[in-house]
Write a protein that holds these residues in place. Structure first.
Motif, PDB file in Angstrom:
ATOM      1  N   LEU A 130     -12.545 -12.488 -36.917  1.00  0.00           N
ATOM      2  CA  LEU A 130     -11.517 -12.940 -37.654  1.00  0.00           C
ATOM      3  C   LEU A 130     -11.207 -14.285 -37.759  1.00  0.00           C
ATOM      4  CD1 LEU A 130      -8.993 -10.127 -37.777  1.00  0.00           C
ATOM      5  CD2 LEU A 130     -10.842 -10.408 -39.594  1.00  0.00           C
ATOM      6  N   THR A 131     -12.059 -15.034 -36.806  1.00  0.00           N
ATOM      7  CA  THR A 131     -11.671 -16.782 -36.609  1.00  0.00           C
ATOM      8  C   THR A 131     -11.751 -17.177 -38.036  1.00  0.00           C
ATOM      9  OG1 THR A 131     -13.966 -16.804 -35.828  1.00  0.00           O
ATOM     10  CG2 THR A 131     -12.426 -16.626 -34.154  1.00  0.00           C
ATOM     11  N   GLY A 132     -12.709 -17.041 -38.808  1.00  0.00           N
ATOM     12  CA  GLY A 132     -13.182 -17.697 -40.118  1.00  0.00           C
ATOM     13  C   GLY A 132     -11.978 -17.483 -41.007  1.00  0.00           C
ATOM     14  N   PRO A 133     -11.532 -16.174 -41.285  1.00  0.00           N
ATOM     15  CA  PRO A 133     -10.588 -15.959 -42.040  1.00  0.00           C
ATOM     16  C   PRO A 133      -9.091 -16.231 -41.749  1.00  0.00           C
ATOM     17  CG  PRO A 133     -11.961 -13.949 -41.893  1.00  0.00           C
ATOM     18  CD  PRO A 133     -12.394 -14.931 -40.960  1.00  0.00           C
ATOM     19  N   PHE A 134      -8.823 -16.550 -40.236  1.00  0.00           N
ATOM     20  CA  PHE A 134      -7.593 -16.968 -40.319  1.00  0.00           C
ATOM     21  C   PHE A 134      -7.620 -18.566 -39.922  1.00  0.00           C
ATOM     22  CE2 PHE A 134      -6.183 -13.068 -38.760  1.00  0.00           C
ATOM     23  CZ  PHE A 134      -4.694 -13.270 -37.882  1.00  0.00           C
ATOM     24  N   GLU A 135      -8.573 -19.218 -39.882  1.00  0.00           N
ATOM     25  CA  GLU A 135      -8.699 -20.772 -40.207  1.00  0.00           C
ATOM     26  C   GLU A 135      -8.445 -20.882 -41.739  1.00  0.00           C
ATOM     27  OE1 GLU A 135     -11.696 -24.573 -39.873  1.00  0.00           O
ATOM     28  OE2 GLU A 135     -12.089 -22.724 -38.662  1.00  0.00           O
ATOM     29  N   ARG A 136      -8.838 -20.022 -42.658  1.00  0.00           N
ATOM     30  CA  ARG A 136      -8.528 -20.157 -43.993  1.00  0.00           C
ATOM     31  C   ARG A 136      -7.105 -19.934 -44.213  1.00  0.00           C
ATOM     32  NH1 ARG A 136     -13.824 -17.873 -44.534  1.00  0.00           N
ATOM     33  NH2 ARG A 136     -13.057 -15.747 -44.960  1.00  0.00           N
ATOM     34  N   LEU A 137      -6.699 -18.825 -43.364  1.00  0.00           N
ATOM     35  CA  LEU A 137      -5.129 -18.324 -43.715  1.00  0.00           C
ATOM     36  C   LEU A 137      -4.358 -19.533 -43.075  1.00  0.00           C
ATOM     37  CD1 LEU A 137      -3.177 -16.162 -44.248  1.00  0.00           C
ATOM     38  CD2 LEU A 137      -3.631 -15.292 -41.987  1.00  0.00           C
ATOM     39  N   GLY A 138      -4.551 -20.187 -42.078  1.00  0.00           N
ATOM     40  CA  GLY A 138      -3.749 -21.390 -41.468  1.00  0.00           C
ATOM     41  C   GLY A 138      -3.646 -22.463 -42.790  1.00  0.00           C
ATOM     42  N   ALA A 139      -4.692 -22.820 -43.211  1.00  0.00           N
ATOM     43  CA  ALA A 139      -4.647 -23.596 -44.373  1.00  0.00           C
ATOM     44  C   ALA A 139      -3.706 -23.113 -45.321  1.00  0.00           C
ATOM     45  CB  ALA A 139      -6.206 -24.083 -44.999  1.00  0.00           C
ATOM     46  N   ILE A 140      -4.051 -21.781 -45.742  1.00  0.00           N
ATOM     47  CA  ILE A 140      -3.362 -20.944 -46.935  1.00  0.00           C
ATOM     48  C   ILE A 140      -1.752 -21.251 -46.503  1.00  0.00           C
ATOM     49  CG2 ILE A 140      -2.499 -18.911 -48.006  1.00  0.00           C
ATOM     50  CD1 ILE A 140      -5.534 -18.127 -47.912  1.00  0.00           C
ATOM     51  N   ALA A 141      -1.381 -21.021 -45.366  1.00  0.00           N
ATOM     52  CA  ALA A 141       0.038 -20.727 -44.786  1.00  0.00           C
ATOM     53  C   ALA A 141       0.688 -22.442 -44.973  1.00  0.00           C
ATOM     54  CB  ALA A 141       0.066 -20.562 -43.474  1.00  0.00           C
ATOM     55  N   ALA A 142      -0.164 -23.556 -44.570  1.00  0.00           N
ATOM     56  CA  ALA A 142       0.215 -24.600 -44.566  1.00  0.00           C
ATOM     57  C   ALA A 142       0.515 -25.265 -46.265  1.00  0.00           C
ATOM     58  CB  ALA A 142      -0.701 -25.734 -43.970  1.00  0.00           C
ATOM     59  N   ARG A 143      -0.123 -24.687 -46.968  1.00  0.00           N
ATOM     60  CA  ARG A 143       0.031 -25.135 -48.615  1.00  0.00           C
ATOM     61  C   ARG A 143       1.032 -24.732 -49.034  1.00  0.00           C
ATOM     62  NH1 ARG A 143      -5.941 -24.623 -48.537  1.00  0.00           N
ATOM     63  NH2 ARG A 143      -5.933 -22.275 -49.609  1.00  0.00           N
ATOM     64  N   THR A 144       1.512 -23.288 -48.546  1.00  0.00           N
ATOM     65  CA  THR A 144       2.632 -22.579 -49.117  1.00  0.00           C
ATOM     66  C   THR A 144       3.931 -23.280 -48.651  1.00  0.00           C
ATOM     67  OG1 THR A 144       2.768 -21.029 -47.282  1.00  0.00           O
ATOM     68  CG2 THR A 144       1.479 -20.297 -49.483  1.00  0.00           C
ATOM     69  N   HIS A 145       3.714 -23.798 -47.305  1.00  0.00           N
ATOM     70  CA  HIS A 145       5.063 -24.453 -46.908  1.00  0.00           C
ATOM     71  C   HIS A 145       5.134 -25.632 -47.239  1.00  0.00           C
ATOM     72  CE1 HIS A 145       3.965 -21.901 -42.835  1.00  0.00           C
ATOM     73  NE2 HIS A 145       4.620 -21.140 -43.757  1.00  0.00           N
ATOM     74  N   GLU A 146       4.062 -26.453 -47.826  1.00  0.00           N
ATOM     75  CA  GLU A 146       4.229 -27.531 -48.291  1.00  0.00           C
ATOM     76  C   GLU A 146       4.743 -27.489 -49.763  1.00  0.00           C
ATOM     77  OE1 GLU A 146       0.928 -30.423 -48.342  1.00  0.00           O
ATOM     78  OE2 GLU A 146       1.872 -31.390 -46.681  1.00  0.00           O
ATOM     79  N   HIS A 147       4.518 -26.498 -50.430  1.00  0.00           N
ATOM     80  CA  HIS A 147       4.893 -26.147 -51.914  1.00  0.00           C
ATOM     81  C   HIS A 147       6.319 -25.768 -51.626  1.00  0.00           C
ATOM     82  CE1 HIS A 147       5.374 -23.634 -55.391  1.00  0.00           C
ATOM     83  NE2 HIS A 147       4.542 -24.704 -56.035  1.00  0.00           N
ATOM     84  N   SER A 148       6.749 -25.059 -50.708  1.00  0.00           N
ATOM     85  CA  SER A 148       8.100 -24.625 -50.782  1.00  0.00           C
ATOM     86  C   SER A 148       8.997 -25.607 -50.593  1.00  0.00           C
ATOM     87  CB  SER A 148       8.252 -23.361 -49.681  1.00  0.00           C
ATOM     88  OG  SER A 148       8.333 -24.018 -48.263  1.00  0.00           O
ATOM     89  N   GLN A 149       8.645 -26.798 -49.951  1.00  0.00           N
ATOM     90  CA  GLN A 149       9.616 -27.923 -49.763  1.00  0.00           C
ATOM     91  C   GLN A 149       9.521 -28.840 -50.866  1.00  0.00           C
ATOM     92  OE1 GLN A 149       7.535 -29.661 -46.153  1.00  0.00           O
ATOM     93  NE2 GLN A 149       9.329 -29.398 -45.210  1.00  0.00           N
ATOM     94  N   THR A 150       8.708 -28.506 -51.773  1.00  0.00           N
ATOM     95  CA  THR A 150       8.987 -29.345 -53.230  1.00  0.00           C
ATOM     96  C   THR A 150       9.457 -28.586 -54.435  1.00  0.00           C
ATOM     97  OG1 THR A 150       6.516 -29.366 -53.548  1.00  0.00           O
ATOM     98  CG2 THR A 150       7.424 -31.003 -52.413  1.00  0.00           C
ATOM     99  N   TRP A 151       9.295 -27.392 -54.176  1.00  0.00           N
ATOM    100  CA  TRP A 151       9.595 -26.467 -55.324  1.00  0.00           C
ATOM    101  C   TRP A 151      10.914 -26.135 -55.558  1.00  0.00           C
ATOM    102  CZ3 TRP A 151      10.847 -20.757 -55.523  1.00  0.00           C
ATOM    103  CH2 TRP A 151      10.678 -20.179 -56.680  1.00  0.00           C
TER     104      TRP A 151
END
Length: 332
Positions: A130-151
């Protein structure tokens, strides 16, 4: 009669029949087949009509307000609209509302329902790499966190709060972990030490805007769908206010002691840092959030023991949580 005095199999049969009878709330061609596919906080159904498939989520009574559900949908749609990630779109009813009411003379209370577009994909399996999916998941999490700070979130925000009070407080969201099955006196002593340490470290960590905000709160394998190179994040039902690192802890829910977790943690952090900064201090505190989430899940098993998934995990979950707690206490 209260819903909780009716056996779960009978209650689900009542809900299933009510859902099938409520399809006229949406524009669905007939005939249509309704199949229960998952039971957790909510009951989830696959609807197969002549020309399309869709998903209906029936909310557990008393877990969210109607406004809270509308706020969840608003954020998930904003994430798609702003090209942050792909989320299944909710489908409005004939009245134009995304949130519909399930009324039935058989059910003791009304429930809310939401229909979503069906998306193709498969859930990741913890038996695979699952290392590949988790690397993508980390990026997904970061994008949601950035969005939540500006939404611009609706106010007041009627969503859950995932902090230490929500896990350990007198009105804990999922109940008291001490009431879970097989929490012996020895296990309770170990976990009480861990609780004190978790609360102390979270208090020191703080709720600064750079580390605390609106989160998905349930980015586990069951809520990911992989279709080729595209990863869908589904089920924002638990989204609310919490520490951003809680999203990693949620990602390894029920597999915290799996041998590949250290590699998954490294992969998640690597993916996260391709989008958003993560300090060494924050990375060093990830075990605290894993412990917080694990103890929340122990409470969840105790308060949901009538469902099949908690029943299957109950025999060994408390002992496994205590072993994780011992390692956590030794580390800090």
């Amino acid at each position: 009669m209260s819903a909780y005095t009716v056996p779960i199999a009978e209650r689900l049969q009542h809900v299933s029949e009510a859902v099938a009878a409520s399809l006229d709330l949406w524009s669905i061609s007939r005939p249509a087949k309704v199949t229960l596919i998952n039971v957790s906080e909510n009951a989830t159904y696959l609807v197969e009509a002549r020309d399309c498939r869709s998903i209906i989520r029936v909310h557990r009574p008393g877990y969210h307000s109607r406004k809270g559900i509308e706020q969840e949908l608003a954020w998930s749609m904003a994430l798609s609209r702003d090209a942050v990630l792909v989320t299944p779109a909710p489908i409005p009813g004939l009245d134009g509302d995304f949130v519909q009411t399930l009324d039935s003379s058989v059910l003791p209370e009304r429930r809310y329902m939401v229909m979503f577009e069906f998306v193709n994909g498969r859930q990741p399996d913890e038996r695979e790499d699952l290392t590949g999916p988790f690397e993508r998941l980390g990026a997904i999490a970061a994008r949601t966190h950035e969005h939540s700070q500006t939404w611009s979130a609706p106010a007041p925000l009627e969503r859950l709060i995932w902090d230490d009070a929500a896990v350990f407080g007198r009105r804990a969201t999922w109940g008291n972990w001490r009431d879970a099955p097989n929490v012996s006196r020895e296990i309770r002593g170990t976990l009480e030490e861990a609780e004190k340490l978790v609360r102390a470290r979270l208090n020191a960590f703080g709720k600064g805007r750079d580390r605390y905000g609106l989160i998905h709160a349930d980015m586990r394998l069951a809520n990911l769908l992989i279709d080729g190179e595209r990863t869908y994040l589904i089920d924002f039902d638990d989204c609310g206010l919490g520490w951003f690192l809680y999203d990693f802890a949620a990602a390894i829910s029920f597999m915290e002691d799996h041998p590949q977790v250290p590699a998954l943690r490294d992969a998640w952090v690597k993916g996260y840092r391709t989008v958003r900064s993560l300090s060494e201090i924050e990375e060093g505190e990830m075990d605290t959030f894993v412990m917080l989430r694990r103890m929340a899940l122990l409470a969840w098993i105790g308060s949901h023991i009538e469902a099949p998934e908690p029943q299957a995990m109950a025999p060994h979950f408390a002992a496994g949580t205590a072993e994780l707690a011992k390692r956590y206490l030794d580390k800090f």
